[in-house]
Design a protein around this motif. Sequence first.
Motif, PDB file in Angstrom:
ATOM      1  N   GLY A   1      38.535  54.178  32.409  1.00 24.29           N
ATOM      2  CA  GLY A   1      38.541  55.060  31.257  1.00 24.29           C
ATOM      3  C   GLY A   1      38.707  54.302  29.959  1.00 24.29           C
ATOM      4  N   PRO A   2      38.889  55.037  28.852  1.00 21.17           N
ATOM      5  CA  PRO A   2      39.021  54.399  27.537  1.00 21.17           C
ATOM      6  C   PRO A   2      40.271  53.535  27.390  1.00 21.17           C
ATOM      7  N   ARG A   3      41.328  53.874  28.165  1.00 20.90           N
ATOM      8  CA  ARG A   3      42.574  53.113  28.030  1.00 20.90           C
ATOM      9  C   ARG A   3      43.123  52.587  29.341  1.00 20.90           C
ATOM     10  N   ASN A   4      42.800  53.241  30.447  1.00 20.84           N
ATOM     11  CA  ASN A   4      43.397  52.862  31.728  1.00 20.84           C
ATOM     12  C   ASN A   4      42.437  53.147  32.864  1.00 20.84           C
TER      13      ASN A   4
ATOM     14  N   GLU B   1      27.996  35.371  39.288  1.00 23.12           N
ATOM     15  CA  GLU B   1      27.655  33.940  39.262  1.00 23.12           C
ATOM     16  C   GLU B   1      27.631  33.317  40.659  1.00 23.12           C
ATOM     17  N   ASP B   2      28.488  33.823  41.553  1.00 24.14           N
ATOM     18  CA  ASP B   2      28.521  33.279  42.914  1.00 24.14           C
ATOM     19  C   ASP B   2      27.510  33.945  43.843  1.00 24.14           C
ATOM     20  N   GLY B   3      26.649  34.813  43.277  1.00 20.59           N
ATOM     21  CA  GLY B   3      25.620  35.476  44.067  1.00 20.59           C
ATOM     22  C   GLY B   3      26.066  36.760  44.719  1.00 20.59           C
ATOM     23  N   LYS B   4      27.348  37.122  44.562  1.00 15.13           N
ATOM     24  CA  LYS B   4      27.878  38.344  45.161  1.00 15.13           C
ATOM     25  C   LYS B   4      27.586  39.568  44.284  1.00 15.13           C
ATOM     26  N   ILE B   5      27.969  40.729  44.790  1.00  9.92           N
ATOM     27  CA  ILE B   5      27.737  41.979  44.075  1.00  9.92           C
ATOM     28  C   ILE B   5      28.961  42.334  43.245  1.00  9.92           C
ATOM     29  N   GLY B   6      28.719  42.706  42.009  1.00 12.22           N
ATOM     30  CA  GLY B   6      29.776  43.217  41.142  1.00 12.22           C
ATOM     31  C   GLY B   6      29.308  44.509  40.501  1.00 12.22           C
ATOM     32  N   THR B   7      30.155  45.105  39.698  1.00 13.69           N
ATOM     33  CA  THR B   7      29.769  46.323  38.993  1.00 13.69           C
ATOM     34  C   THR B   7      30.105  46.185  37.529  1.00 13.69           C
ATOM     35  N   LYS B   8      29.232  46.738  36.686  1.00 10.65           N
ATOM     36  CA  LYS B   8      29.458  46.704  35.243  1.00 10.65           C
ATOM     37  C   LYS B   8      29.845  48.104  34.792  1.00 10.65           C
ATOM     38  N   VAL B   9      31.001  48.216  34.154  1.00  9.99           N
ATOM     39  CA  VAL B   9      31.526  49.509  33.713  1.00  9.99           C
ATOM     40  C   VAL B   9      32.040  49.391  32.286  1.00  9.99           C
ATOM     41  N   ARG B  10      32.278  50.543  31.676  1.00  9.06           N
ATOM     42  CA  ARG B  10      32.896  50.554  30.359  1.00  9.06           C
ATOM     43  C   ARG B  10      34.377  50.846  30.526  1.00  9.06           C
ATOM     44  N   PHE B  11      35.208  49.887  30.116  1.00  6.08           N
ATOM     45  CA  PHE B  11      36.656  49.993  30.308  1.00  6.08           C
ATOM     46  C   PHE B  11      37.358  49.568  29.029  1.00  6.08           C
ATOM     47  N   ALA B  12      38.223  50.425  28.529  1.00  6.69           N
ATOM     48  CA  ALA B  12      38.993  50.142  27.306  1.00  6.69           C
ATOM     49  C   ALA B  12      38.073  49.802  26.131  1.00  6.69           C
TER      50      ALA B  12
ATOM     51  N   GLU C   1      35.135  48.450  26.167  1.00  2.57           N
ATOM     52  CA  GLU C   1      34.292  47.257  26.325  1.00  2.57           C
ATOM     53  C   GLU C   1      33.516  47.334  27.631  1.00  2.57           C
ATOM     54  N   GLN C   2      32.363  46.656  27.660  1.00  2.00           N
ATOM     55  CA  GLN C   2      31.620  46.503  28.905  1.00  2.00           C
ATOM     56  C   GLN C   2      32.262  45.382  29.710  1.00  2.00           C
ATOM     57  N   LYS C   3      32.702  45.697  30.927  1.00  2.00           N
ATOM     58  CA  LYS C   3      33.360  44.682  31.753  1.00  2.00           C
ATOM     59  C   LYS C   3      32.718  44.648  33.137  1.00  2.00           C
ATOM     60  N   THR C   4      32.766  43.470  33.729  1.00  2.00           N
ATOM     61  CA  THR C   4      32.204  43.282  35.065  1.00  2.00           C
ATOM     62  C   THR C   4      33.326  42.896  36.025  1.00  2.00           C
ATOM     63  N   PHE C   5      33.362  43.572  37.167  1.00  2.00           N
ATOM     64  CA  PHE C   5      34.373  43.287  38.187  1.00  2.00           C
ATOM     65  C   PHE C   5      33.684  43.009  39.516  1.00  2.00           C
TER      66      PHE C   5
END
Length: 689
Positions: A43-46, A96-107, A109-113
């Motif tokens: 979410g926008p903050r948490n 970067e290691d070739g694995k799968i991640g997800t891009k989301v909007r958190f706080a 900002e666009q972040k990748t986990f």
Amino acid sequence: MSVPFGLDLGNNSSVLAVARNRGIDIVVNEVSNRATPTVVGFGPRNRFLGEAGKNKETSNIKNTVGNLKRIIGLDYDHPDFPTEAKFFSSKLVKLEDGKIGTKVRFAGEQKTFSATQLAAMFIDKVKQTVLDDNRGANLTDVCVAVPAWYSEEQRYAISDAVKIAGLNPVRIVNEVTAAGVSYGVFKSDLPEGAEAKPRTVALIDIGHSSYTCSIASFKKGEMKILGTAYDKHFGGRDFDRAITEHFADEFKDKYKIDIRENPKAYNRILLASEKLKKVLSANTTAPFNVESVMNDVDVSSQLTREELEELVKPLLQRVTKPIDLVLAQAGLTKDDIDVVEIIGGTTRIPVLKNSISEAFGKPLSTTLNQDEAIAKGAAFICAIHSPTVRVRPFKFEDISPYSVSYFWDKQVEDEDHLEVFPAKSLYPSTKLITLYRTGDFNMEARYTNPKELPTHIKETIAKWNITGVVPVEGEDSIACKIKLRADPSGFHIIEEAYSIHDIEVEEEVPAENEGEEPTYKKVKKTVKKDDLVIVAKTFALDEKTLNLLIEEENAMTAQDKLVAETEDKKNALEEYIYTLRGKLDEEYSPFASEAEKKKLHDMLNKTEEWLYDEGDDSTKAKYIAKYEELASLGNVIRGRYLSKEEEKKQALRAKQEASQMSALAEKLKAQRKEENDNKKNGDADVDMD
């Protein structure tokens, strides 16, 4: 004392269990549900984890991630990726290691986990749930149940996720194996004794995303897995999607809307389809209604059980393949199976149960709890590893379907590899081998027959650099003992390595005749020379990366906690405003002067305006300051009211005590009068005599 914790990490929902009170208990979450949605939202903050993430899924569809166990440890370029991607509403990206991640909007900002981070977030959440349920307890160890088809790489990823969440993964266990432990531990009628024939049980687990079949033999206090087969793309979500696609086509013709073009609309129909599937498990027909799906259109329809069975017919044709495979692996026939035990929520579908029963040619057993057996077995396994908890003895072994060989540098004239753990060998297992080395060397663990492997399993398992090898003076090489282990989690490791050499020692020879002196002879004795240094390169995260991810998770957890506490303080301020305003004109009125009332009303109105304007998104400290500002006067008035109320209570209590004393005095007076009357009557009787 540490509480042994078992986690059935499900694709749709997860179940938590702990060993306590001489038994295994399921832990309910914050809304008293016995299963927690395996969902991570941003979410926008948490973050919104578990139930909170599920509740916000429809409105926060692009920033909500489920199906975590399907992508953890999986390569982005893997053939399974397109199949998995269609079940995700968030954006999946290549890391970067070739694995799968997800891009989301958190706080903001666009972040990748990474998938490992996402799993760690969820595990951290359920850890807190267990701690909340066991106040004052310590939580360090966990046994996590994962699919039997997980590769060693995926098991390491789960192990890393557990560590990021601040727990120690004592064991990564196959889901059906954990369920088998539940069966073996809690069944009281198992065969006992060396001569008794073991009970052969087929354990069928069909969950949200996969189908696993294992065959195990049971005796009292022990279990052996004889074979395991699976279809990792067969589960409840495939049934849900079949229903959703049916209605997508129907609504396109009937209402002229295409839910496939709207992720939120598709998700709402998918959730409704899941509920419909459950209703049809107990009923022959069910209505289907969803309000304002998209474009302000309400949809309605219905589905019969027969129509559902027709929709899923292609899925049902895949039921028998894992059964045939596991019977072949175990070297058994259907007639050798004593019991067919089913678990997993999807096995409640009547047509699926019939298909399984027909495949084995016998009725099905449901003595295990279909949703909780895996978590309970995992908790028992964790308790086995706990030094502080005593459990009944139970030995169990799993099966490794593929052969594993160890390879090494060729330094002397010998072989350069050895098959150490053959296919179908049981684990945990340890083997000790001897190598003659001239110096430091490298080793690798690989699957012996790469062509037999499924596409998601890599040939090379692990590599080791072994140093500290120093031959004895005058010798070209030295014997090195290497302890190889397939550990309880299914990891292939080098547990220990050391060099040995022969030394001459004098050994006493006892005298043949009494009184003679013993003699001595020189003999060769093998002794340990040096412990060798082992540096492993496995699929696990390196220490530096792991520590960075732990710090990041701790920071996000602290932020979540701060946001929750800030919201609590905001709600407390809002409640105080309305409560105090209402009481100020009623019960508090006689205890405040007109000037105090006016001042407090002005303060309340001003704070209320601030709260719904600039104070709508403020800090925890600001809410506390505003609360204390109101309480500085409000609590004074409240104190006067409470003081008066206490006076009334004391006066009432004094009156009640006086009344009780008066009643007691009257009672004592009556008793004395009665005693005196009895005494006079007694004296009169004496005078008459």
